[in-house]
Design a protein around this motif. Structure first.
Motif, PDB file in Angstrom:
ATOM      1  N   LYS A 119       0.825  -1.212   0.000  1.00 60.77           N
ATOM      2  CA  LYS A 119       0.000   0.000   0.000  1.00 60.77           C
ATOM      3  C   LYS A 119       0.858   1.261   0.000  1.00 60.77           C
ATOM      4  CE  LYS A 119      -0.603  -0.270   5.055  1.00 60.77           C
ATOM      5  NZ  LYS A 119      -1.578  -0.238   6.159  1.00 60.77           N
ATOM      6  N   ALA A 120       2.005   1.205  -0.664  1.00 60.30           N
ATOM      7  CA  ALA A 120       2.876   2.374  -0.740  1.00 60.30           C
ATOM      8  C   ALA A 120       2.629   3.147  -2.029  1.00 60.30           C
ATOM      9  CB  ALA A 120       4.337   1.931  -0.621  1.00 60.30           C
ATOM     10  N   PHE A 135       6.711   6.574   3.060  1.00 60.28           N
ATOM     11  CA  PHE A 135       7.518   7.133   4.136  1.00 60.28           C
ATOM     12  C   PHE A 135       8.808   6.321   4.242  1.00 60.28           C
ATOM     13  CE2 PHE A 135       3.319   8.715   5.260  1.00 60.28           C
ATOM     14  CZ  PHE A 135       3.609  10.041   5.564  1.00 60.28           C
ATOM     15  N   ALA A 136       9.814   6.763   3.492  1.00 65.29           N
ATOM     16  CA  ALA A 136      11.102   6.083   3.450  1.00 65.29           C
ATOM     17  C   ALA A 136      12.199   7.135   3.397  1.00 65.29           C
ATOM     18  CB  ALA A 136      11.192   5.157   2.236  1.00 65.29           C
ATOM     19  N   GLU A 137      13.422   6.718   3.674  1.00 68.32           N
ATOM     20  CA  GLU A 137      14.538   7.649   3.827  1.00 68.32           C
ATOM     21  C   GLU A 137      14.750   8.499   2.582  1.00 68.32           C
ATOM     22  OE1 GLU A 137      17.221   9.534   6.106  1.00 68.32           O
ATOM     23  OE2 GLU A 137      16.149   7.744   6.802  1.00 68.32           O
ATOM     24  N   ASP A 138      14.603   7.891   1.408  1.00 67.98           N
ATOM     25  CA  ASP A 138      14.919   8.603   0.173  1.00 67.98           C
ATOM     26  C   ASP A 138      13.860   9.622  -0.232  1.00 67.98           C
ATOM     27  OD1 ASP A 138      13.467   6.015  -0.326  1.00 67.98           O
ATOM     28  OD2 ASP A 138      13.298   6.888  -2.320  1.00 67.98           O
ATOM     29  N   GLY A 140       0.599   8.473   2.927  1.00 66.12           N
ATOM     30  CA  GLY A 140       1.296   7.292   2.446  1.00 66.12           C
ATOM     31  C   GLY A 140       1.506   6.288   3.554  1.00 66.12           C
ATOM     32  N   ASP A 141       2.439   5.394   3.336  1.00 71.68           N
ATOM     33  CA  ASP A 141       2.768   4.365   4.318  1.00 71.68           C
ATOM     34  C   ASP A 141       4.235   4.028   4.128  1.00 71.68           C
ATOM     35  OD1 ASP A 141       2.415   2.630   6.387  1.00 71.68           O
ATOM     36  OD2 ASP A 141       1.368   1.094   5.223  1.00 71.68           O
ATOM     37  N   GLY A 142       4.792   3.298   5.060  1.00 69.73           N
ATOM     38  CA  GLY A 142       6.180   2.908   4.932  1.00 69.73           C
ATOM     39  C   GLY A 142       6.874   2.811   6.270  1.00 69.73           C
TER      40      GLY A 142
END
Length: 374
Positions: free
Chosen positions: A53-54, A237-240, A267-269
């Protein structure tokens, strides 16, 4: 500012069909037209390793919704690891099938994918990550009909081994989509041929996906006024993705503008909870400023309102002074910039509004100046 951060199962942040036009996860079928030998109404197999679900999953879901509704595409879906996207596509009537992809060079997966494409009479496979991209390219050996489009969502340098394998696979490639000019440059540096790379900024074809504000449910669902400036970042939701930098920038922006605005992060992550914590910390910072203003002015004997549920504080100008009159005094005698309440209408006359969006040290100094002037 207002900050919303999280995943909305039913919210216009993500899942409302109309708001799909504005969340930046779309791509026109015009990009498919660059692939030679594909009919005007295409059978497209969307291929993902992980169907969660990203952001990329929302990208695919939006393509399926709009392109199939317009009769441009008959969608199909294949995946390695199942998740929410599989459930949603199946609910939409999209045929879904699992294809186990153990690595980039999984020949068994390539043969299974080729057979599936033959079963479904697929014209084109649309990929988004290297594992499934390589699998699709290898499948062309076993099914000569299929064509492959690869959307590259990142600007990341590959290691030497990957660059070498990219060059080996490049001759099988039909079309690549970069989301920016820098992305195209990096794809070329990673070993892919530039003549088959098309740039579609942010993977959004504005002509195909343009829509007015009336097409979105986001403002209504979040209770936002029509005149409020709204920014939306819909991504994993990620570092990059740079959410930390974005939130830090909001803090700077509040010190440079008085215009009310809302930033929505959707979002999600893996960094969703840390991002929520950062947003809460920023809100806490401003609310602490509001507490300093509220308590300081109350302690000075002023009639004070607000500063508990939002970082805006109102106080009545002392001795019956008008809003503009006291505004001028604060500006010229205390060197403190405020907003005269009369600017909000007749009911604001006689009041002054302060905001807590600023540096904590400057906020304390401003309160001390106002009290000293009194």
């Amino acid at each position: 500012p207002t900050l919303f951060c999280g995943w909305g199962e039913k919210s216009g942040l993500i899942s409302q069909a109309d708001s799909g036009k504005m969340i930046g996860v779309s791509l026109s079928a015009h990009a498919y037209a660059f692939v030679k030998g594909v009919p005007s109404v295409m059978k497209v197999l969307y291929l993902l390793n992980f169907a969660g679900k990203a952001g990329t999953e929302r990208y695919v879901e939006t393509l399926v919704k709009y392109l199939s509704a317009d009769g441009l595409v008959q969608p199909f879906f294949a995946y390695n690891e199942g998740g929410l996207l599989v459930e949603r596509l199946e609910a939409m009537g999209v045929p879904c099938r699992r294809v186990e992809m153990r690595s980039r060079f999984d020949k068994q997966a390539a043969r299974e994918l080729a057979a599936l494409c033959q079963e479904w009479d697929i014209d084109l496979i649309h990929c988004h990550y290297l594992r499934e991209h390589y699998t699709a390219l290898l499948a062309k050996k076993y099914n000569k009909k299929i064509r492959v489009v690869y959307t590259n969502h990142f600007v990341l340098a590959n290691d030497f081994i990957t660059r070498l394998s990219n060059r080996m696979m490049d001759k099988r490639q039909d079309q690549m989509i970069a989301v920016c000019n820098k992305g195209k440059e990096q794809l070329i540096a990673n070993g892919w041929s530039g003549d088959r790379i098309q740039v579609i900024f942010n993977a959004v074809d504005l002509d195909a996906w343009a829509g007015g504000r009336a097409d979105s449910t986001l403002r209504a669902e979040l209770g936002l006024d029509e005149d409020r400036f709204v920014m939306l970042c819909a991504s994993r939701f990620a570092e990059d993705k740079g959410h930390k930098y974005l939130i830090d920038s909001v803090k700077r922006l509040t010190e440079r503008t008085d215009r009310p605005f809302t930033l929505v992060l959707a979002g999600d992550g893996p960094l969703l909870e840390p991002t929520k914590a950062q947003v809460a910390e920023l809100i806490g910072y401003y609310m602490d400023n509001a507490r300093v203003i509220r308590e300081g002015l109350k302690g000075a004997g002023l009639e004070v309102y607000g500063g508990t549920d939002s970082p805006y504080i109102w106080f009545r100008a002392p001795n019956g002074q008008g809003s503009w009159e006291f505004f001028d005094r604060l500006l010229n005698e205390a060197n403190v910039v405020t907003t005269p309440g009369a600017g909000f209408g007749p009911s604001g006359e006689g009041f002054i509004r302060l905001t807590a969006f600023g540096d904590a040290g400057n906020t304390r100094e401003a309160v001390e100046r106002v009290i000293k002037m009194l």
